[in-house]
Write a protein that holds these residues in place. Structure first.
Motif, PDB file in Angstrom:
ATOM      1  N   LEU A   1       0.757  -1.266   0.052  1.00  0.00           N
ATOM      2  CA  LEU A   1       0.072   0.170   0.101  1.00  0.00           C
ATOM      3  C   LEU A   1       0.910   1.185  -0.020  1.00  0.00           C
ATOM      4  CD1 LEU A   1      -3.062  -0.570   2.395  1.00  0.00           C
ATOM      5  CD2 LEU A   1      -2.988   0.313  -0.031  1.00  0.00           C
TER       6      LEU A   1
ATOM      7  N   THR B   1      -4.981   3.108  -9.855  1.00  0.00           N
ATOM      8  CA  THR B   1      -5.166   3.112  -8.382  1.00  0.00           C
ATOM      9  C   THR B   1      -6.233   1.893  -7.767  1.00  0.00           C
ATOM     10  OG1 THR B   1      -4.283   5.286  -7.920  1.00  0.00           O
ATOM     11  CG2 THR B   1      -5.465   4.171  -6.090  1.00  0.00           C
TER      12      THR B   1
ATOM     13  N   LEU C   1      -5.569  -1.443  -5.987  1.00  0.00           N
ATOM     14  CA  LEU C   1      -6.076  -1.799  -4.598  1.00  0.00           C
ATOM     15  C   LEU C   1      -6.944  -3.149  -4.670  1.00  0.00           C
ATOM     16  CD1 LEU C   1      -7.276   1.601  -3.659  1.00  0.00           C
ATOM     17  CD2 LEU C   1      -5.657   0.416  -2.612  1.00  0.00           C
TER      18      LEU C   1
ATOM     19  N   ILE D   1      -4.462  -6.034  -4.458  1.00  0.00           N
ATOM     20  CA  ILE D   1      -3.920  -5.859  -3.193  1.00  0.00           C
ATOM     21  C   ILE D   1      -4.738  -6.696  -1.955  1.00  0.00           C
ATOM     22  CG2 ILE D   1      -3.218  -4.706  -0.863  1.00  0.00           C
ATOM     23  CD1 ILE D   1      -1.889  -2.697  -2.848  1.00  0.00           C
TER      24      ILE D   1
ATOM     25  N   LEU E   1      -0.884   3.455   8.499  1.00  0.00           N
ATOM     26  CA  LEU E   1      -1.159   3.685   7.036  1.00  0.00           C
ATOM     27  C   LEU E   1      -2.293   4.694   6.821  1.00  0.00           C
ATOM     28  CD1 LEU E   1      -0.676   0.154   5.464  1.00  0.00           C
ATOM     29  CD2 LEU E   1       0.444   2.205   4.774  1.00  0.00           C
TER      30      LEU E   1
ATOM     31  N   PHE F   1      -8.513   3.917  -0.743  1.00  0.00           N
ATOM     32  CA  PHE F   1      -7.437   3.468  -0.017  1.00  0.00           C
ATOM     33  C   PHE F   1      -7.947   3.056   1.584  1.00  0.00           C
ATOM     34  CE2 PHE F   1      -3.341   3.543  -1.286  1.00  0.00           C
ATOM     35  CZ  PHE F   1      -3.230   4.413  -2.383  1.00  0.00           C
TER      36      PHE F   1
ATOM     37  N   THR G   1      -9.750  -0.292   1.659  1.00  0.00           N
ATOM     38  CA  THR G   1      -8.539  -1.305   1.317  1.00  0.00           C
ATOM     39  C   THR G   1      -8.028  -1.570   2.859  1.00  0.00           C
ATOM     40  OG1 THR G   1      -8.351  -0.747  -0.923  1.00  0.00           O
ATOM     41  CG2 THR G   1      -6.941  -2.234   0.210  1.00  0.00           C
ATOM     42  N   ILE G   2      -7.837  -0.288   3.480  1.00  0.00           N
ATOM     43  CA  ILE G   2      -7.184  -0.477   4.611  1.00  0.00           C
ATOM     44  C   ILE G   2      -7.910  -1.265   5.703  1.00  0.00           C
ATOM     45  CG2 ILE G   2      -6.248   0.569   6.657  1.00  0.00           C
ATOM     46  CD1 ILE G   2      -5.119   2.855   4.757  1.00  0.00           C
TER      47      ILE G   2
ATOM     48  N   GLU H   1       2.191  -0.644   9.255  1.00  0.00           N
ATOM     49  CA  GLU H   1       3.165  -1.158   8.372  1.00  0.00           C
ATOM     50  C   GLU H   1       4.243  -1.628   9.119  1.00  0.00           C
ATOM     51  OE1 GLU H   1       5.048   1.884   6.139  1.00  0.00           O
ATOM     52  OE2 GLU H   1       6.366   0.949   5.027  1.00  0.00           O
TER      53      GLU H   1
END
Lengths: 127, 238, 83
Positions: A31, A90, A94, A97, C28, C70, C73-74, C81
């Motif tokens: 990430l 992006t 993602l 990932i 993150l 983002f 996804t996190i 990290e």
């Protein structure tokens, strides 16, 4: 040496590009690497828009009373297409990932290399 | 890669790139070759040839329509690729940050945030449609309105839990909505081919040209918004 | 040096600080928020330089859509990290 001060906008774009490249090379988390890729892309967009800039220029809109030097319209169009492509890259990265996390249980590059070196995939949840 | 090796590489690359960049004309000078040759052509011929007062929209939709077609196809194929990659696993909840996995904590939605989002959503949608329709006169255009509309739909999906997943995502109807960008471009391009003999060309009649531009912008905007909310749903549920 | 050039230099300096912040933070979620700040300062810079279309798109896409994707996804992957 005087050129370094007048071209400070270009030099800032170059420095941002190199910071993004450093993040992509050194950091192990996938990430974080993707964030570095986004920083590289936006640094290139900043450079392209700055080449079309004019001092005290107005936006490229030919309204009835607009006058004076216009900022160049072609770099703006190129950067708009570039921003759309950056969002697409992006989103796909993602999704990959998330898939890697589900298959292997980790997204650190060193642990992924150890997995593939040992030859089998210890997975987290699979199907 | 080791940290010190990367820093050495950065310094070498930095020196090379700065040497290359210094030799460009000074940023902001009005007599650089980019301003006098290329930009002057677009400023002089923009309104009659391009058909829009916003020069960026004229460049995007008329002078370089093939590049914009490529951009619309790229974001659509990104959606197709994400739907192919995101596997359906057990434990899918409603779109949001609450997850059943043990490693993340769940976030409760405060009723104040939900109320504000639901209050602001119609105004954001109106603004997005305004930006889309007035794209050839004011700053704005197709993808700007589409991005604002897509962001509003993502906010609604996150905080207001408004659309139930089955009702919002009827597969057949939503698929055609996501393909609106590509379909609008192909249809308008073929119409231009029928009218003038060149694909993606616009006729000289100002009314027909403005109608085709507005159709293109609406197609890009609605297609872009549907693709963005489709990307968010594919990531959140899969 | 006039006030306009001073604001220009200040914004460029803030951009570089935000990029370094993204590089150095281990959490993150904090890195994604620093990236949103970076994107917003970039939008201000483009609005000053006479590019309103690009500024509007960058504000909606960079700080809005990329950051939300983002964070989604996190929520699946995990916040810290390692190393």
């Amino acid at each position: 040496m005087d050129n370094l001060i007048t071209h400070i906008d270009y030099i800032a774009a170059v420095v941002l590009f190199l910071i993004g490249l450093y993040i992509m090379l050194v950091r192990q988390n996938l990430l974080k690497k993707l964030l570095g890729l986004n920083i590289m892309e936006t640094a290139v967009f900043a450079f392209i828009v700055t080449t079309g800039m004019v001092h005290d220029g107005s936006p490229p809109l030919l309204a009835a009373d607009a006058s004076g030097p216009f900022a160049s319209a072609l770099p703006h169009a190129l950067v708009l297409t570039g921003i759309v492509v950056a969002v697409s890259i992006t989103a796909l990265a993602l999704a990959l990932i998330i898939r890697i996390q589900r298959e292997y249980g980790t997204i650190e590059l060193q642990e992924l290399l150890n997995h593939s070196a040992s030859g089998q995939s210890h997975s987290g949840v699979r199907q | 890669m080791r940290s010190w090796l990367a820093i050495v590489l950065m310094v070498v690359l930095g020196v090379l790139m700065i040497i290359a960049v210094i030799q460009l004309p000074q940023p902001g000078s009005p007599d650089a070759p980019a301003q006098t040759h290329v930009s002057a052509y677009y400023v002089e011929g923009g309104k009659e040839l391009g058909g829009a007062e916003n020069l960026v929209t004229a460049v995007l939709l008329n002078f370089r329509a093939l590049d914009t077609f490529g951009e619309v196809v790229v974001i659509f194929s990104a959606l197709v690729a994400v739907l192919a990659v995101a596997a359906a696993v057990a434990g899918t909840g409603p779109a949001g940050i609450t997850r059943t996995a043990a490693e993340t904590e769940s976030v409760e939605v405060s009723p104040l945030v939900a109320f504000m989002v639901r209050l602001l959503a119609p105004f954001i949608a109106t603004f997005a449609v305004f930006v889309m329709l007035k794209g050839h006169v004011l700053p704005g255009g197709g993808f700007q309105g589409g991005a604002v509309l897509g962001a509003m739909l993502i906010l609604l999906a996150l905080f207001a839990h408004r659309p139930k997943p089955s009702r919002f995502g009827h597969p057949a109807g939503l698929f055609w909505l996501r393909a609106t960008g590509v379909l609008a471009f192909v249809l308008v391009g073929l119409l231009g081919l029928a009218m003038t003999g060149w694909m993606f060309a616009m006729p000289h009649d100002p009314l027909a040209r403005e109608a085709m531009m507005i159709a293109l912008e609406l197609g890009i905007g609605i297609g872009g918004a549907a693709v963005l909310i489709g990307l968010f749903r594919a990531l959140a549920d899969g | 040096m006039g006030i306009a050039e001073f604001i220009d230099l200040l914004l460029l300096g803030l951009l570089i600080v935000c990029a370094l912040g993204v590089a150095m933070l281990r959490d993150l979620v904090a890195a994604v928020i620093m990236f949103s700040i970076y994107s917003f300062i970039l939008c201000l810079l483009w609005a000053i330089r006479g590019a309103p279309d690009v500024a509007m798109t960058e504000a909606a896409v960079g700080a809005g859509i990329t950051a939300v994707l983002f964070l989604t996804t996190i929520a699946v992957v995990g916040r810290r990290e390692k190393k």
